[in-house]
Design a protein around this motif. Structure first.
Motif, PDB file in Angstrom:
ATOM      1  N   ALA A  82      15.343  44.417  26.479  1.00  0.00           N
ATOM      2  CA  ALA A  82      14.749  44.268  25.147  1.00  0.00           C
ATOM      3  C   ALA A  82      15.773  44.276  24.017  1.00  0.00           C
ATOM      4  N   PHE A  83      16.715  45.200  24.087  1.00  0.00           N
ATOM      5  CA  PHE A  83      17.682  45.331  22.997  1.00  0.00           C
ATOM      6  C   PHE A  83      18.374  44.013  22.693  1.00  0.00           C
ATOM      7  N   TRP A  84      18.829  43.306  23.726  1.00  0.00           N
ATOM      8  CA  TRP A  84      19.606  42.100  23.486  1.00  0.00           C
ATOM      9  C   TRP A  84      18.796  40.981  22.859  1.00  0.00           C
ATOM     10  N   TYR A  85      17.514  40.944  23.211  1.00  0.00           N
ATOM     11  CA  TYR A  85      16.688  39.919  22.575  1.00  0.00           C
ATOM     12  C   TYR A  85      16.569  40.190  21.100  1.00  0.00           C
ATOM     13  N   LYS A  86      16.363  41.446  20.752  1.00  0.00           N
ATOM     14  CA  LYS A  86      16.245  41.790  19.328  1.00  0.00           C
ATOM     15  C   LYS A  86      17.576  41.542  18.619  1.00  0.00           C
ATOM     16  N   TYR A  87      18.647  41.849  19.317  1.00  0.00           N
ATOM     17  CA  TYR A  87      19.981  41.667  18.746  1.00  0.00           C
ATOM     18  C   TYR A  87      20.194  40.217  18.334  1.00  0.00           C
ATOM     19  N   TRP A  88      19.935  39.313  19.254  1.00  0.00           N
ATOM     20  CA  TRP A  88      20.181  37.901  18.955  1.00  0.00           C
ATOM     21  C   TRP A  88      19.250  37.378  17.874  1.00  0.00           C
ATOM     22  N   ALA A  89      18.010  37.870  17.895  1.00  0.00           N
ATOM     23  CA  ALA A  89      17.089  37.457  16.835  1.00  0.00           C
ATOM     24  C   ALA A  89      17.646  37.874  15.485  1.00  0.00           C
ATOM     25  N   PHE A  90      18.157  39.084  15.421  1.00  0.00           N
ATOM     26  CA  PHE A  90      18.709  39.611  14.177  1.00  0.00           C
ATOM     27  C   PHE A  90      19.891  38.768  13.703  1.00  0.00           C
ATOM     28  N   VAL A  91      20.797  38.478  14.623  1.00  0.00           N
ATOM     29  CA  VAL A  91      21.995  37.721  14.247  1.00  0.00           C
ATOM     30  C   VAL A  91      21.633  36.304  13.819  1.00  0.00           C
ATOM     31  N   VAL A  92      20.802  35.653  14.611  1.00  0.00           N
ATOM     32  CA  VAL A  92      20.428  34.270  14.290  1.00  0.00           C
ATOM     33  C   VAL A  92      19.690  34.197  12.955  1.00  0.00           C
ATOM     34  N   ALA A  93      18.741  35.118  12.771  1.00  0.00           N
ATOM     35  CA  ALA A  93      17.995  35.126  11.504  1.00  0.00           C
ATOM     36  C   ALA A  93      18.963  35.348  10.346  1.00  0.00           C
ATOM     37  N   GLY A  94      19.922  36.218  10.558  1.00  0.00           N
ATOM     38  CA  GLY A  94      20.900  36.483   9.511  1.00  0.00           C
ATOM     39  C   GLY A  94      21.718  35.255   9.174  1.00  0.00           C
ATOM     40  N   GLY A  95      22.188  34.577  10.213  1.00  0.00           N
ATOM     41  CA  GLY A  95      22.999  33.394   9.979  1.00  0.00           C
ATOM     42  C   GLY A  95      22.246  32.318   9.217  1.00  0.00           C
ATOM     43  N   ILE A  96      21.009  32.089   9.623  1.00  0.00           N
ATOM     44  CA  ILE A  96      20.212  31.051   8.955  1.00  0.00           C
ATOM     45  C   ILE A  96      19.958  31.422   7.499  1.00  0.00           C
ATOM     46  N   THR A  97      19.687  32.710   7.266  1.00  0.00           N
ATOM     47  CA  THR A  97      19.485  33.144   5.882  1.00  0.00           C
ATOM     48  C   THR A  97      20.757  32.940   5.075  1.00  0.00           C
ATOM     49  N   GLY A  98      21.886  33.109   5.746  1.00  0.00           N
ATOM     50  CA  GLY A  98      23.158  32.852   5.082  1.00  0.00           C
ATOM     51  C   GLY A  98      23.255  31.397   4.634  1.00  0.00           C
ATOM     52  N   LEU A  99      22.803  30.485   5.497  1.00  0.00           N
ATOM     53  CA  LEU A  99      22.794  29.068   5.132  1.00  0.00           C
ATOM     54  C   LEU A  99      21.976  28.850   3.863  1.00  0.00           C
TER      55      LEU A  99
END
Lengths: 496, 269, 299
Positions: free
Chosen positions: C187-204
């Motif tokens: 579970a942790f890793w799925y949440k981790y990647w969601a967090f990172v990806v969402a962050g990157g897109i928001t950065g865009l």
């Protein structure tokens, strides 16, 4: 051949002196078990014995405080749950634990992902994952849910969701299955169906089963382990365990309850008719009707999971009713909130005591106190031990003392009906004697008591009449004296 | 001290009702503005100190009764509701009082300087500390009382409290109203010490959150401890590392949340 | 049906000029950030009040890169995404130790950390004065095309991901984490990647915003911004990517309308919408307008 030696060399599971502590409570105390590959082991024991904790520790959702666990010769102590699962361990949960928003088929397919290596597939479409779907449908067929594949999991009946739990576990293609009360909350044909499913499970899978239904456990298991108070009480074949006198005492009491003369009965105080209630989809109580007259002590007996606590919680108003009426002195309280019931004269000594954090003993007693024959002095006279503890915080008291506080605070409400939910739980035999004396004294004072108990000796020593609950229904209603005098009648009534 | 007045109410609300009232800072600001107006209009600072908490409590009681209660059990929704209220109230306040920076003068009786150990201390600061101490003592005393026992009971186990005849709903409403009134009182007291302008509520809210996180959610004593720690770190930081003062405060919050989410004296982990 | 509507909505702005086109770009870039938050809050179940951090990091990255290497949008987008994603990768292990309201608070705290840093590090960010950015060499229409293009690509990729096993696992983790873990899913890793990806897109989205205004400021990092994004996602409905887009459109248009009447009630609007959503509905506008027929059909 020596069963021990053979077992150890092909152990699927080895639990080695495992202890688990939660704060001040020791849930498991140096528990050891060895289960051979392909064996079917039943774990039984009274409430609070530590059975579910044992499963939690084996499956990795809890770490043991001490001791080791080996699954298939591999040390898994402290491994996180997902890693243990990947070793081929699947479990079902006591309360159906599914993905409510997904369909039945999707639930099962999620179970196949790890085994099929698809867990990180970010490209293909889940719905079109052929091998997963195939395995999923096969698992559904094996539990008889094939035709419900597209139904939302939240809409299943309780029995169907138990079946789904099982299907999801099977879809993982486990080497070891941990089944936690798979029959809980099931009745009638559903119960039979799921029971048969369990019996028909593949023989090459090692299965650990927690069940309260002793008949079923006996039928199912190769060996049984009895847990009580976090320790292994007995272990052996079902026949051996059933015949073990220590085990019998735990379930049946010592048979030494004194015979009491029955009290003259007053008018009916509590009349419950046709009560039905449950949690979520599960129906725990079905068509329960009981009555309590003023001045009586009525006991509700039954093995665990049969609904005793649920009944008291429903009466107090903690649980909504599906149907039925609850009349207290003629007024139907079935649709009123708990506060109204408390004010109408119902009081509850809850299971597990439930002391209030940050309150001293005196404060707890005074909290709900109402005018009437019971006052602080009288309560302290009943439980003199509390005098010294008056200014201590209630949560720092010992179990027995907390029980006294819980009873006293309910009494100080001067209720018309005092309900007690398994007050003997976790108490030493000496304290149970004190408890027995206290309840007898209440009885002599003319209090009306409804007592739910697992401890048969205690119940029979203080009660006038006894109801026996089995699987959510009243199956017997006898005078206590009759049951106390006739042990085989008692055994039959309790289904032992 | 100001942090304490604000944070203790927040902690109380969370402890008793499990609601994280993110509008707390806005009620604080409301108190400050009400105090300002009453002080000006009625020429009485002391009257302001009475009017502000009453206004706050009344508004808080309305919010709880009409809005929050409908969301019983939905924690996240309750928090979001309070955020919405904070934003709405903030703009309403700005509409009423304008966006200029306001400041109140301390009452004449407290404007002098008091020498302590050779340092000239503004009397008003001492007054604030004294008030804070009195409030703390009063709240602790009240919590020890039978009435306070009911509050503690609701905080600990609402179901058992109900079975013992405690009117849980009423206790929750009253606690909410009281806490919000306390925040408003804090705002009124703070009036003479701060520059009052829009956005002030959000800044204070953040500080309150940090105090509560550090000291422990649900504990009034924790709010005091937290307030002291935060004030010290903030003061120390501003003196020694003015560049990093704010950073330090938030870093403290992050560290506590990561490793000890229940704070120093808190109970809900 | 949906696709047709979408195509029309996408193409119409190409026929516009001036202010309406400006608004359309604004909608597109906020939609981008909203979609990212929907992934995080709606599908992963992690409601964050700290998205402004990623937004602002993207904005300031655009500003700083433009100052040193000229306003090259391809470059700023790349750097903005990377910077935001790295921040997310570093912060996630700490943030994910919490859940529910504590997660909300810790994301808020992290965002404030970034804000405080930007506020004080004047030499890098210009502090409370903000950072002026030279104009990008793109016509308004071309800029809109870039925003829309990024939005469409993101929508397609995320939709694909959410339909795939990995995406379904993320959703399952949200629904019942212990169950998911018992099935062998980390579970942790799925949440981790969601967090990172969402962050990157928001950065865009932050980069685009900075170029849109030719300005990066502390307001981009403020928690008001985080609340705004959350309101947009809630407005459109959690767990609906199209809903997030719709929410952005509705909200930006509302904002435009309100600001034409008065410039003082923006926060009130945000607050009122939030209160209304919370009290009236749990599912958001999108599922009111287009109610899902059945569980299976929704996919």
């Amino acid at each position: 051949m020596t069963a021990d030696v053979a077992a150890r060399s092909s152990d699927a599971l080895a639990v080695d002196s495992v202890t688990k502590r939660f704060g001040g409570v020791t849930a498991l105390n140096a528990v050891s078990l060895h289960v051979a590959r392909g064996e079917r082991r039943a774990i039984i024991g009274p409430n609070g014995a530590g059975k579910s904790t044992l499963f939690a520790v084996i499956s990795g959702s809890q770490r043991p405080s001490a001791g080791d666990i080996e699954i298939g010769q591999r040390r898994t102590t402290g491994m996180p749950a997902e890693q243990v699962a990947r070793l081929g361990v699947a479990r079902t949960f006591q309360m159906s634990s599914l993905f409510a928003e997904n369909s039945v088929l999707e639930n099962v397919m999620l179970g196949t992902l790890t085994a099929g290596g698809q867990a990180w597939n970010a490209a293909s479409s889940f719905d079109r994952l052929a091998p997963s779907e195939h395995d999923g449908r096969r698992a559904l067929a094996s539990v008889g849910l094939a035709d419900k594949a597209d139904v939302a999991a939240a809409q299943l009946s309780h029995g169907e969701s138990r079946q789904l739990e099982l299907a999801v576990a099977l879809a993982q293609r486990p080497a070891m299955l941990l089944l936690d009360e798979p029959l809980a909350g099931l009745a009638g044909p559903e119960r039979e169906r799921v029971g048969r499913l369990l019996l028909d499970l593949p023989r090459d899978v090692t299965i650990l089963l927690i069940e309260h239904d002793l008949d079923f456990a006996q039928n199912f298991a190769d060996r049984m382990t009895v847990l009580d108070n976090g320790e292994v009480l007995a272990e052996g074949t079902p026949q051996q365990v059933r015949a073990d006198p220590v085990v019998q005492t735990v379930y049946l009491g010592t048979g030494s309850a004194p015979v009491r003369r029955e009290h003259a009965r007053g008018e009916t105080l509590l009349a419950v008719r046709g009560l039905a209630c449950g949690y979520g989809q599960a129906l725990v109580l079905e068509d329960v009707s009981i009555g309590v007259s003023r001045g009586e002590v009525v006991a509700i007996l039954g093995r665990n999971g049969m609904g005793k606590s649920t009944l008291l919680n429903a009466l107090m108003g903690f649980l909504p009713l599906r149907s039925g009426s609850i009349e207290l002195a003629g007024t139907d309280l079935a649709k009123t909130p708990a506060l109204v019931r408390a004010r109408s004269g119902m009081a509850l000594v809850p299971q597990g005591r439930r002391m209030l954090a940050g309150l001293t003993v005196t404060e707890e007693l005074a909290l709900g106190a109402r005018p009437g024959p019971w006052n602080i002095e009288r309560a302290l006279a009943l439980f003199p031990r509390l005098r010294e503890r008056a200014r201590n915080e209630s949560q720092t008291l010992s179990g027995g003392e907390q029980q006294m506080v819980a009873i006293a605070r309910a009494l100080l409400r001067n209720p018309s009906l005092l309900m007690m939910d398994e007050p003997s739980e976790g108490l030493s035999p000496a304290l149970i004697k004190t408890l027995e004396a206290a309840i007898s004294s209440l009885r002599d004072d003319g209090e009306t008591v409804l007592l739910a108990e697992q401890n048969v000796d205690l119940a029979l020593a203080v009660a006038d009449r006894v109801y026996i609950l089995e699987r959510g229904r009243v199956v017997a209603h006898e005078p206590a004296a009759a049951l106390a005098a006739n042990r085989s009648r008692l055994e039959r009534s309790l289904g032992l | 001290m100001l942090y304490f007045l604000l944070a203790s109410g927040f902690s109380l609300i969370y402890g008793v009702g499990r609601i994280a009232n993110l509008a707390h800072g806005t009620f604080y600001m409301l108190g400050a503005y009400v105090g300002f107006t009453v002080a000006h209009v009625a020429h009485s600072f002391w009257l302001a100190l009475v009017a502000a908490p009453l206004a706050g409590a009344a508004l808080g009681w309305l919010v709880e009764r009409l809005l929050l209660r409908r969301l019983h059990g939905r924690e996240l929704d309750q928090v979001l509701l309070t955020v919405g209220i904070a934003f709405m109230l903030g703009d309403i306040i700005r509409a009423i009082w304008g966006a200029d920076i306001r400041s109140t003068l301390p009452p004449a009786s407290l404007s002098a300087l008091v020498p302590i150990f050779g340092i000239q201390y503004p009397a008003y600061h001492l007054f604030v500390i004294a008030v804070g101490a009195v409030v703390f003592a009063a709240v602790q005393f009240a919590l020890r009382s039978p009435l306070g026992a009911r509050v503690r009971a609701v905080s600990s186990d609402p179901q058992i409290a109900v079975s013992l005849g405690v009117p849980v709903q009423t206790v929750r409403s009253a606690t909410f109203a009281f806490s919000v009134g306390l925040a408003a009182f804090g705002g009124a007291i703070a009036g003479p010490l701060i520059a009052l302008g829009p956005g002030f509520d959000l800044t204070m809210m953040l500080y309150a959150l940090i105090v509560v996180v550090v000291g422990g959610l649900g504990s009034v004593a924790g709010a005091l401890v937290g307030a002291i720690i935060v004030a010290v770190v903030d003061g120390f930081g501003t003196l020694q590392f003015p560049q990093f003062a704010t950073f330090l405060i938030f870093a403290l919050m992050v560290i506590v949340l990561s490793f000890r989410p229940q704070g120093l004296l808190g109970k809900r982990g | 049906m949906l696709a047709v509507l979408g195509v029309i909505a996408a193409l119409v702005p190409f026929a516009l000029h001036g202010y309406p086109l400006y608004v359309a770009s604004e909608v597109a870039l906020y939609a981008l950030a909203a979609v990212a938050l929907d992934l995080l809050a709606g599908y992963a179940g992690l409601v964050s009040l700290g998205q402004a951090a990623f937004f602002g990091i993207g904005a300031y990255a655009a500003a700083i890169v433009s100052a040193h290497a000229g306003p090259n949008i391809a470059l700023t987008l790349a750097v903005g995404f990377a910077a935001a994603a790295v921040f997310g990768a570093v912060v996630a292990p700490l943030a994910l130790r919490s859940a529910g309201i504590f997660f909300l608070m810790i994301t808020l705290a992290f965002a404030q950390l970034v804000w405080a840093t930007a506020d004080k590090w004047r030499s890098l960010t210009g502090g409370s004065d903000g950072f002026v950015i030279a104009k990008v060499a793109l016509s308004d229409t071309a800029f809109y095309a870039v925003c829309l293009g990024l939005l469409v690509v993101t929508l397609l990729l995320l939709a694909r991901l959410l339909r795939a096993p990995a995406g379904r696992v993320l959703d399952a983790v949200r629904q019942n984490e212990p169950r998911a873990r018992a099935l062998g899913l980390a579970a942790f890793w799925y949440k981790y990647w969601a967090f990172v990806v969402a962050g990157g897109i928001t950065g865009l989205a932050g980069v685009l915003h900075a170029h849109h205004r030719n300005f990066a400021s502390l307001a981009d990092l403020s928690w008001t911004n985080s609340v705004l994004l959350l309101v947009i996602v809630l407005l459109g409905g959690l767990r609906s990517l199209w809903g997030a887009v719709a929410g952005a459109a509705v909200f930006v248009l509302l904002q435009v309308w309100i600001s034409s009447i008065t410039d003082r009630w923006e926060n009130f609007l945000i607050g009122a919408v939030l209160v209304a959503i919370v009290l009236l509905t749990r599912r958001g506008l999108w599922s009111i307008l287009f109610p899902p027929a059945a569980v299976a059909a929704e996919r």
